[in-house]
Design a protein around this motif. Structure first.
Motif, short mmCIF file in Angstrom:
data_model
loop_
_atom_site.label_atom_id
_atom_site.label_comp_id
_atom_site.label_asym_id
_atom_site.label_seq_id
_atom_site.Cartn_x
_atom_site.Cartn_y
_atom_site.Cartn_z
N THR A 1 33.51 35.38 40.02
CA THR A 1 34.54 35.27 41.06
C THR A 1 35.58 36.37 40.91
O THR A 1 36.14 36.84 41.89
N VAL B 1 35.63 20.76 46.70
CA VAL B 1 36.10 21.97 46.05
C VAL B 1 35.92 21.83 44.54
O VAL B 1 36.16 20.78 43.97
N CYS C 1 43.88 26.07 42.43
CA CYS C 1 43.44 25.22 41.32
C CYS C 1 43.61 23.76 41.71
O CYS C 1 44.33 23.44 42.64
N SER D 1 35.48 33.85 46.66
CA SER D 1 35.21 32.42 46.65
C SER D 1 33.83 32.22 47.26
O SER D 1 33.42 33.00 48.12
N PRO E 1 37.09 24.29 41.54
CA PRO E 1 37.73 25.55 41.15
C PRO E 1 37.48 25.92 39.69
O PRO E 1 36.89 25.15 38.93
N ASP F 1 39.72 31.20 41.18
CA ASP F 1 41.14 30.98 40.91
C ASP F 1 41.99 31.17 42.16
O ASP F 1 43.22 31.31 42.06
N PRO G 1 36.22 27.98 44.75
CA PRO G 1 37.27 28.97 45.03
C PRO G 1 37.68 29.82 43.85
O PRO G 1 38.64 30.60 43.97
#
Ligand SMILES: [Zn+2]
Ligand SMILES: [Zn+2]
Length: 276
Positions: free
Chosen positions: A75, A233, A187, A171, A235, A184, A182
Protein backbone atom coordinates in the motif's frame (compact mmCIF):
# COMPACT_ATOMS: atom_id res chain seq x y z
CA UNK A 1 20.73 -12.51 11.87
CA UNK A 2 19.15 -13.07 15.26
CA UNK A 3 15.77 -11.57 15.83
CA UNK A 4 13.90 -10.70 18.98
CA UNK A 5 11.03 -13.18 19.29
CA UNK A 6 7.52 -11.76 19.24
CA UNK A 7 5.35 -13.13 22.06
CA UNK A 8 2.40 -15.19 20.85
CA UNK A 9 -0.16 -12.76 22.31
CA UNK A 10 1.14 -10.05 20.00
CA UNK A 11 0.06 -12.07 16.98
CA UNK A 12 -3.67 -11.92 16.33
CA UNK A 13 -5.44 -13.66 13.48
CA UNK A 14 -8.03 -11.56 11.66
CA UNK A 15 -10.14 -14.34 10.18
CA UNK A 16 -13.24 -14.18 8.01
CA UNK A 17 -12.96 -10.50 7.11
CA UNK A 18 -14.84 -11.25 3.90
CA UNK A 19 -14.89 -14.24 1.52
CA UNK A 20 -11.30 -15.04 0.56
CA UNK A 21 -9.78 -12.36 2.80
CA UNK A 22 -7.98 -13.00 6.05
CA UNK A 23 -5.31 -11.15 7.90
CA UNK A 24 -2.91 -11.26 10.78
CA UNK A 25 -1.86 -8.52 13.15
CA UNK A 26 1.75 -8.67 14.33
CA UNK A 27 2.33 -6.13 17.09
CA UNK A 28 0.48 -3.05 15.80
CA UNK A 29 0.41 -3.72 12.06
CA UNK A 30 -1.97 -5.81 9.92
CA UNK A 31 -1.16 -7.72 6.76
CA UNK A 32 -3.75 -9.44 4.59
CA UNK A 33 -3.95 -12.48 2.34
CA UNK A 34 -6.45 -12.22 -0.51
CA UNK A 35 -7.43 -15.41 -2.33
CA UNK A 36 -8.88 -15.44 -5.83
CA UNK A 37 -11.38 -17.98 -7.21
CA UNK A 38 -8.97 -18.97 -9.97
CA UNK A 39 -6.49 -20.13 -7.33
CA UNK A 40 -3.69 -18.79 -5.22
CA UNK A 41 -3.44 -15.79 -2.98
CA UNK A 42 -1.77 -12.39 -2.79
CA UNK A 43 -0.15 -10.77 0.24
CA UNK A 44 -1.05 -7.15 1.00
CA UNK A 45 1.78 -5.40 2.90
CA UNK A 46 4.43 -7.14 4.95
CA UNK A 47 4.41 -5.64 8.45
CA UNK A 48 7.43 -4.93 10.61
CA UNK A 49 10.87 -6.40 10.03
CA UNK A 50 10.41 -8.79 12.93
CA UNK A 51 7.20 -10.17 11.43
CA UNK A 52 8.68 -12.15 8.54
CA UNK A 53 8.76 -15.48 10.38
CA UNK A 54 5.27 -15.02 11.79
CA UNK A 55 3.86 -14.18 8.36
CA UNK A 56 5.49 -17.23 6.75
CA UNK A 57 4.23 -19.49 9.52
CA UNK A 58 0.75 -18.09 9.28
CA UNK A 59 0.70 -18.44 5.48
CA UNK A 60 1.74 -22.08 5.80
CA UNK A 61 -0.98 -22.71 8.37
CA UNK A 62 -3.56 -21.16 6.05
CA UNK A 63 -2.47 -22.34 2.63
CA UNK A 64 -0.17 -25.33 3.18
CA UNK A 65 3.51 -26.08 3.64
CA UNK A 66 4.84 -25.24 0.20
CA UNK A 67 2.68 -22.17 -0.25
CA UNK A 68 3.77 -18.86 -1.60
CA UNK A 69 1.67 -15.92 -2.76
CA UNK A 70 1.21 -14.99 -6.42
CA UNK A 71 2.52 -11.51 -5.60
CA UNK A 72 3.01 -8.96 -2.83
CA UNK A 73 1.20 -5.62 -3.13
CA UNK A 74 2.46 -2.72 -1.00
CA UNK A 75 0.00 0.00 0.00
CA UNK A 76 3.00 2.27 0.66
CA UNK A 77 6.61 2.12 1.77
CA UNK A 78 6.54 3.06 5.46
CA UNK A 79 8.76 0.85 7.61
CA UNK A 80 5.81 -0.82 9.31
CA UNK A 81 4.44 -2.06 5.95
CA UNK A 82 7.64 -3.09 4.16
CA UNK A 83 9.65 -4.38 7.12
CA UNK A 84 9.51 -8.05 6.16
CA UNK A 85 9.35 -7.61 2.39
CA UNK A 86 12.98 -8.42 1.59
CA UNK A 87 12.95 -11.48 3.81
CA UNK A 88 9.72 -12.67 2.21
CA UNK A 89 10.85 -12.20 -1.40
CA UNK A 90 14.12 -13.95 -0.58
CA UNK A 91 12.01 -16.91 0.51
CA UNK A 92 9.23 -16.77 -2.07
CA UNK A 93 10.78 -15.02 -5.09
CA UNK A 94 7.47 -13.45 -6.12
CA UNK A 95 6.80 -10.09 -7.82
CA UNK A 96 6.24 -7.00 -5.66
CA UNK A 97 4.01 -4.15 -6.84
CA UNK A 98 3.60 -0.58 -5.60
CA UNK A 99 2.50 2.78 -6.98
CA UNK A 100 5.14 4.51 -9.08
CA UNK A 101 5.03 7.63 -6.85
CA UNK A 102 6.33 5.51 -4.00
CA UNK A 103 9.36 4.34 -6.00
CA UNK A 104 11.82 7.04 -4.79
CA UNK A 105 11.37 5.67 -1.26
CA UNK A 106 11.26 2.01 -2.27
CA UNK A 107 14.47 2.26 -4.28
CA UNK A 108 16.61 4.11 -1.73
CA UNK A 109 16.48 7.48 -3.53
CA UNK A 110 14.44 9.46 -0.99
CA UNK A 111 13.57 9.48 2.69
CA UNK A 112 10.13 10.25 4.04
CA UNK A 113 9.76 13.62 5.78
CA UNK A 114 10.54 13.43 9.50
CA UNK A 115 7.66 12.11 11.64
CA UNK A 116 5.90 14.83 13.61
CA UNK A 117 5.67 14.06 17.35
CA UNK A 118 3.98 17.45 17.97
CA UNK A 119 0.64 16.15 16.62
CA UNK A 120 0.04 14.78 20.13
CA UNK A 121 -2.36 11.99 20.89
CA UNK A 122 -0.16 9.61 22.80
CA UNK A 123 2.92 7.47 23.12
CA UNK A 124 3.07 6.25 19.52
CA UNK A 125 3.33 9.89 18.39
CA UNK A 126 5.86 10.78 21.10
CA UNK A 127 8.05 7.89 20.01
CA UNK A 128 7.68 8.62 16.32
CA UNK A 129 11.06 10.41 15.91
CA UNK A 130 12.58 6.98 16.51
CA UNK A 131 10.74 5.42 13.59
CA UNK A 132 12.83 4.91 10.46
CA UNK A 133 12.33 7.40 7.61
CA UNK A 134 13.76 5.03 5.07
CA UNK A 135 11.85 2.27 3.34
CA UNK A 136 13.09 -1.10 2.11
CA UNK A 137 15.45 -0.73 -0.85
CA UNK A 138 13.72 -2.80 -3.52
CA UNK A 139 15.64 -1.44 -6.49
CA UNK A 140 15.14 -3.83 -9.40
CA UNK A 141 12.63 -5.86 -7.38
CA UNK A 142 9.52 -3.67 -7.34
CA UNK A 143 7.18 -3.17 -10.28
CA UNK A 144 4.72 -0.35 -10.86
CA UNK A 145 1.02 -1.00 -10.54
CA UNK A 146 -0.63 -0.68 -13.98
CA UNK A 147 -1.94 2.74 -14.99
CA UNK A 148 -5.45 1.40 -15.62
CA UNK A 149 -6.20 0.84 -11.93
CA UNK A 150 -6.20 -2.94 -12.13
CA UNK A 151 -4.34 -5.00 -9.55
CA UNK A 152 -1.99 -7.71 -10.86
CA UNK A 153 -2.97 -11.20 -9.62
CA UNK A 154 -6.27 -9.87 -8.22
CA UNK A 155 -9.03 -9.85 -10.86
CA UNK A 156 -12.14 -8.11 -9.54
CA UNK A 157 -10.03 -5.65 -7.55
CA UNK A 158 -9.01 -2.09 -8.36
CA UNK A 159 -6.52 0.17 -6.65
CA UNK A 160 -7.17 3.82 -5.85
CA UNK A 161 -4.26 6.24 -5.59
CA UNK A 162 -4.76 7.75 -2.12
CA UNK A 163 -1.84 10.14 -1.45
CA UNK A 164 -1.45 12.33 1.63
CA UNK A 165 -0.14 9.85 4.17
CA UNK A 166 2.51 8.91 1.59
CA UNK A 167 2.84 10.18 -2.00
CA UNK A 168 2.33 6.80 -3.64
CA UNK A 169 -0.13 5.39 -1.15
CA UNK A 170 -2.80 3.10 -2.64
CA UNK A 171 -5.97 1.53 -1.31
CA UNK A 172 -7.42 -1.71 -2.69
CA UNK A 173 -11.10 -2.28 -3.41
CA UNK A 174 -13.10 -5.35 -4.44
CA UNK A 175 -16.02 -3.91 -6.35
CA UNK A 176 -18.38 -6.90 -6.15
CA UNK A 177 -18.89 -6.88 -2.37
CA UNK A 178 -17.35 -3.47 -1.59
CA UNK A 179 -14.40 -4.63 0.47
CA UNK A 180 -11.84 -1.89 1.04
CA UNK A 181 -8.26 -2.36 2.19
CA UNK A 182 -7.30 1.30 2.81
CA UNK A 183 -3.74 0.74 4.07
CA UNK A 184 -3.02 3.81 6.19
CA UNK A 185 -5.39 6.20 4.35
CA UNK A 186 -7.48 5.88 7.51
CA UNK A 187 -7.41 3.63 10.59
CA UNK A 188 -9.89 1.93 12.86
CA UNK A 189 -7.78 2.74 15.90
CA UNK A 190 -6.29 5.95 17.19
CA UNK A 191 -2.84 5.07 15.98
CA UNK A 192 -1.12 7.90 17.87
CA UNK A 193 -2.16 6.38 21.20
CA UNK A 194 -0.43 3.30 22.54
CA UNK A 195 -3.39 2.43 24.75
CA UNK A 196 -5.90 2.64 21.91
CA UNK A 197 -3.60 0.58 19.72
CA UNK A 198 -3.29 -2.01 22.46
CA UNK A 199 -7.04 -2.17 23.13
CA UNK A 200 -8.05 -2.20 19.46
CA UNK A 201 -11.68 -1.23 19.83
CA UNK A 202 -12.69 -0.43 16.25
CA UNK A 203 -13.62 3.18 15.48
CA UNK A 204 -12.77 5.31 12.48
CA UNK A 205 -9.81 7.68 12.59
CA UNK A 206 -7.70 9.54 10.08
CA UNK A 207 -4.29 8.28 8.96
CA UNK A 208 -1.52 7.92 11.59
CA UNK A 209 -0.98 11.61 12.30
CA UNK A 210 2.73 11.67 13.16
CA UNK A 211 3.48 10.16 9.76
CA UNK A 212 1.15 12.19 7.52
CA UNK A 213 2.86 15.13 5.79
CA UNK A 214 0.08 16.29 3.42
CA UNK A 215 -3.25 16.70 5.18
CA UNK A 216 -5.06 18.26 2.21
CA UNK A 217 -4.32 15.28 -0.01
CA UNK A 218 -5.08 12.90 2.88
CA UNK A 219 -8.55 14.44 3.24
CA UNK A 220 -9.23 14.22 -0.50
CA UNK A 221 -8.14 10.59 -0.44
CA UNK A 222 -10.60 9.74 2.33
CA UNK A 223 -13.32 11.50 0.32
CA UNK A 224 -12.48 9.35 -2.70
CA UNK A 225 -12.70 6.21 -0.56
CA UNK A 226 -15.98 7.31 1.03
CA UNK A 227 -17.49 7.67 -2.46
CA UNK A 228 -16.94 3.92 -2.92
CA UNK A 229 -19.42 3.27 -0.06
CA UNK A 230 -17.47 0.29 1.33
CA UNK A 231 -19.32 -2.39 3.27
CA UNK A 232 -16.17 -3.87 4.83
CA UNK A 233 -12.94 -2.05 5.69
CA UNK A 234 -9.72 -3.71 6.84
CA UNK A 235 -6.97 -1.11 7.41
CA UNK A 236 -3.28 -1.41 8.19
CA UNK A 237 -3.92 -0.44 11.81
CA UNK A 238 -6.95 -1.43 13.87
CA UNK A 239 -9.59 -4.10 13.56
CA UNK A 240 -11.63 -4.78 10.42
CA UNK A 241 -15.18 -3.37 10.38
CA UNK A 242 -18.11 -4.64 8.36
CA UNK A 243 -21.76 -3.69 8.05
CA UNK A 244 -24.20 -1.25 6.53
CA UNK A 245 -23.08 1.55 8.89
CA UNK A 246 -19.46 1.53 7.66
CA UNK A 247 -20.17 3.64 4.57
CA UNK A 248 -21.99 6.26 6.66
CA UNK A 249 -19.21 6.43 9.20
CA UNK A 250 -16.58 6.80 6.53
CA UNK A 251 -18.66 9.49 4.87
CA UNK A 252 -18.72 11.34 8.19
CA UNK A 253 -14.94 11.04 8.55
CA UNK A 254 -14.56 12.41 5.01
CA UNK A 255 -17.01 15.29 5.50
CA UNK A 256 -15.55 16.31 8.84
CA UNK A 257 -11.96 15.33 8.17
CA UNK A 258 -10.64 18.57 9.69
CA UNK A 259 -12.45 17.79 12.92
CA UNK A 260 -11.90 14.03 13.21
CA UNK A 261 -8.52 13.51 11.56
CA UNK A 262 -6.38 16.62 11.24
CA UNK A 263 -4.52 17.29 14.51
CA UNK A 264 -5.00 20.66 16.22
CA UNK A 265 -1.32 21.38 15.79
CA UNK A 266 1.64 19.90 14.02
CA UNK A 267 4.32 21.04 11.67
CA UNK A 268 2.59 19.62 8.58
CA UNK A 269 -0.92 20.69 9.48
CA UNK A 270 -1.13 23.98 7.57
CA UNK A 271 1.44 23.43 4.92
CA UNK A 272 2.94 20.63 2.92
CA UNK A 273 6.19 19.05 4.01
CA UNK A 274 9.26 19.90 1.96
CA UNK A 275 10.37 16.99 -0.15
CA UNK A 276 13.21 15.19 1.54
ZN1 LIG B 1 2.08 4.56 6.93
ZN1 LIG C 1 1.28 2.12 9.06
Amino acid sequence: MDKIPIPFYEVTPLDNIAPGIKGIRVLFVNVFAVSVPSGGWTLIDTGLHLAAGKIKHWAESQFGQSTKPNAIILTHGHFDHVGAVKDLIDTWNVPVYAHRDEFPYLTGHAKYPPPDPSVGGGLMAVMSPLYPRTSADLQGKVQALPEDGSVPTLPGWIYIHTPGHAPGHVSLFRTEDKVLLPGDAFCTTKQESFLAVAKQRPELHGPPAYYTPDWKAAGESVQALARLCPYTVAPGHGLPMSGPEVADQLQRLAMEFEHFAVPDHGKYVHRQAPTA
